[in-house]
Design a protein around this motif. Structure first.
Motif, PDB file in Angstrom:
ATOM      1  N   THR A 119       5.979  -2.314   6.140  1.00  0.00           N
ATOM      2  CA  THR A 119       6.283  -1.305   7.178  1.00  0.00           C
ATOM      3  C   THR A 119       7.321  -0.283   6.724  1.00  0.00           C
ATOM      4  N   PHE A 120       7.575  -0.167   5.446  1.00  0.00           N
ATOM      5  CA  PHE A 120       8.598   0.767   4.969  1.00  0.00           C
ATOM      6  C   PHE A 120       8.180   2.197   5.338  1.00  0.00           C
ATOM      7  N   ARG A 121       9.109   2.977   5.915  1.00  0.00           N
ATOM      8  CA  ARG A 121       8.761   4.351   6.301  1.00  0.00           C
ATOM      9  C   ARG A 121       8.753   5.230   5.043  1.00  0.00           C
ATOM     10  N   HIS A 122       7.647   5.120   4.269  1.00  0.00           N
ATOM     11  CA  HIS A 122       7.653   5.827   2.981  1.00  0.00           C
ATOM     12  C   HIS A 122       7.584   7.334   3.140  1.00  0.00           C
ATOM     13  N   TRP A 123       7.068   7.800   4.289  1.00  0.00           N
ATOM     14  CA  TRP A 123       7.076   9.273   4.470  1.00  0.00           C
ATOM     15  C   TRP A 123       8.526   9.752   4.541  1.00  0.00           C
ATOM     16  N   PHE A 124       9.429   8.913   5.029  1.00  0.00           N
ATOM     17  CA  PHE A 124      10.850   9.311   5.080  1.00  0.00           C
ATOM     18  C   PHE A 124      11.447   9.384   3.685  1.00  0.00           C
ATOM     19  N   LEU A 125      10.773   8.800   2.715  1.00  0.00           N
ATOM     20  CA  LEU A 125      11.267   8.907   1.324  1.00  0.00           C
ATOM     21  C   LEU A 125      10.865  10.265   0.775  1.00  0.00           C
ATOM     22  N   MET A 126       9.713  10.741   1.240  1.00  0.00           N
ATOM     23  CA  MET A 126       9.163  11.952   0.615  1.00  0.00           C
ATOM     24  C   MET A 126       9.972  13.178   0.994  1.00  0.00           C
ATOM     25  N   LEU A 127      10.413  13.228   2.238  1.00  0.00           N
ATOM     26  CA  LEU A 127      11.120  14.439   2.691  1.00  0.00           C
ATOM     27  C   LEU A 127      12.393  14.689   1.881  1.00  0.00           C
ATOM     28  N   PRO A 128      13.291  13.690   1.748  1.00  0.00           N
ATOM     29  CA  PRO A 128      14.498  13.940   0.932  1.00  0.00           C
ATOM     30  C   PRO A 128      14.147  14.346  -0.506  1.00  0.00           C
ATOM     31  N   LEU A 132       0.852  -1.199   0.000  1.00  0.00           N
ATOM     32  CA  LEU A 132       0.000   0.000   0.000  1.00  0.00           C
ATOM     33  C   LEU A 132       0.886   1.247   0.000  1.00  0.00           C
ATOM     34  N   LYS A 133       2.018   1.150   0.683  1.00  0.00           N
ATOM     35  CA  LYS A 133       2.924   2.325   0.748  1.00  0.00           C
ATOM     36  C   LYS A 133       3.331   2.743  -0.668  1.00  0.00           C
ATOM     37  N   THR A 134       3.693   1.759  -1.497  1.00  0.00           N
ATOM     38  CA  THR A 134       4.098   2.102  -2.867  1.00  0.00           C
ATOM     39  C   THR A 134       2.931   2.709  -3.621  1.00  0.00           C
ATOM     40  N   GLN A 135       1.737   2.153  -3.417  1.00  0.00           N
ATOM     41  CA  GLN A 135       0.561   2.685  -4.125  1.00  0.00           C
ATOM     42  C   GLN A 135       0.241   4.106  -3.668  1.00  0.00           C
ATOM     43  N   GLU A 136       0.425   4.368  -2.390  1.00  0.00           N
ATOM     44  CA  GLU A 136       0.191   5.737  -1.899  1.00  0.00           C
ATOM     45  C   GLU A 136       1.215   6.692  -2.495  1.00  0.00           C
ATOM     46  N   LEU A 137       2.468   6.223  -2.586  1.00  0.00           N
ATOM     47  CA  LEU A 137       3.502   7.089  -3.174  1.00  0.00           C
ATOM     48  C   LEU A 137       3.174   7.387  -4.631  1.00  0.00           C
ATOM     49  N   TYR A 138       2.662   6.365  -5.350  1.00  0.00           N
ATOM     50  CA  TYR A 138       2.325   6.614  -6.765  1.00  0.00           C
ATOM     51  C   TYR A 138       1.159   7.583  -6.888  1.00  0.00           C
ATOM     52  N   ALA A 139       0.202   7.493  -5.975  1.00  0.00           N
ATOM     53  CA  ALA A 139      -0.925   8.442  -6.040  1.00  0.00           C
ATOM     54  C   ALA A 139      -0.401   9.862  -5.834  1.00  0.00           C
TER      55      ALA A 139
END
Lengths: 10, 215
Positions: free
Chosen positions: B94-103, B34-41
């Motif tokens: 459980t990947f911290r995808h919000w931590f991907l967004m900040l950088p 779901l994390k990847t799908q949220e990032l794609y959205a």
């Protein structure tokens, strides 16, 4: 395609 | 428009439709992050902000609507659909995808073509797309399984960016002043990430053993 600097790709 | 870009767009379209059809048909999202799908959205939402203000072509606008619609539908299915949400692997994804967004946001604020609101968000979407697959790859490694639909989804998703690289090479040689280093480097990083997945996917297929992604 579109003018320079304009995003014409998806 | 050139054949590489059309092939890329069709492959990209196929990837989201494969995933949407899988989830809609078998009412399950097992193995999908779901994390990847949220990032794609988020990638599509921040990239297509100009959908109302700038018109390139019917094709362009139509595809933007399809990508926005499909990516948000997939997130909706996985979060809110009564049957599908129960098949979501919450404690493995459980990947911290919000931590991907900040950088990505910081990088977009530093490196961009023009310092405007739309352009910075567009660049952000480019960097985010390059790393958006990471939660999915981590989930695959944890669950050890890769059902062929999820494998096809990742294969098509990687293939689309590969076609786009051919498209950028073609446009570089056929259109004067067509230089977009940021796009090219982000696209290359993204494809290299998939190349890595494909290497292990191919090994597991050749040796007929479970997919073993590196730690």
């Amino acid at each position: 395609d579109s003018p320079k600097g304009f995003h014409d790709e998806l | 428009m050139n054949i590489f870009r059309l092939a890329g767009d069709m492959t990209h379209l196929a990837s989201v439709l494969v995933l949407l059809l899988k989830i809609h048909t078998i009412k399950s999202c097992a193995g999908v992050s779901l994390k990847t799908q949220e990032l794609y959205a988020i990638v599509f939402a921040t990239r297509y902000l100009d959908i109302l203000t700038s018109f390139v072509s019917i094709y362009n606008t139509l595809m933007k609507l399809i990508f926005l619609g499909s990516s948000f539908s997939i997130v909706w299915y996985m979060k809110y659909h009564k049957t599908v949400r129960r098949t979501y692997d919450r404690d493995q994804d459980t990947f911290r995808h919000w931590f991907l967004m900040l950088p990505c946001l910081l990088l977009a604020l530093l490196i961009h073509e023009k310092f405007t609101f739309f352009e910075v968000l567009w660049t952000f979407s480019l960097y985010l797309e390059a790393v958006a697959i990471l939660p999915q790859l981590v989930l695959l490694q944890r669950t050890r399984n890769i059902d062929n639909l999820t494998g096809q989804y990742i294969f098509l998703l990687g293939g689309y960016r590969g076609f786009y690289i051919l498209n950028w090479i073609y446009r570089y040689f056929t259109e004067p002043h067509y230089v977009h280093w940021i796009t090219w480097i982000a696209g290359l990083v993204q494809t290299l990430l998939y190349a890595d997945f494909f290497y292990y996917y191919f090994l597991s297929w050749k040796n007929n053993k479970k997919l073993q992604l590196p730690a």
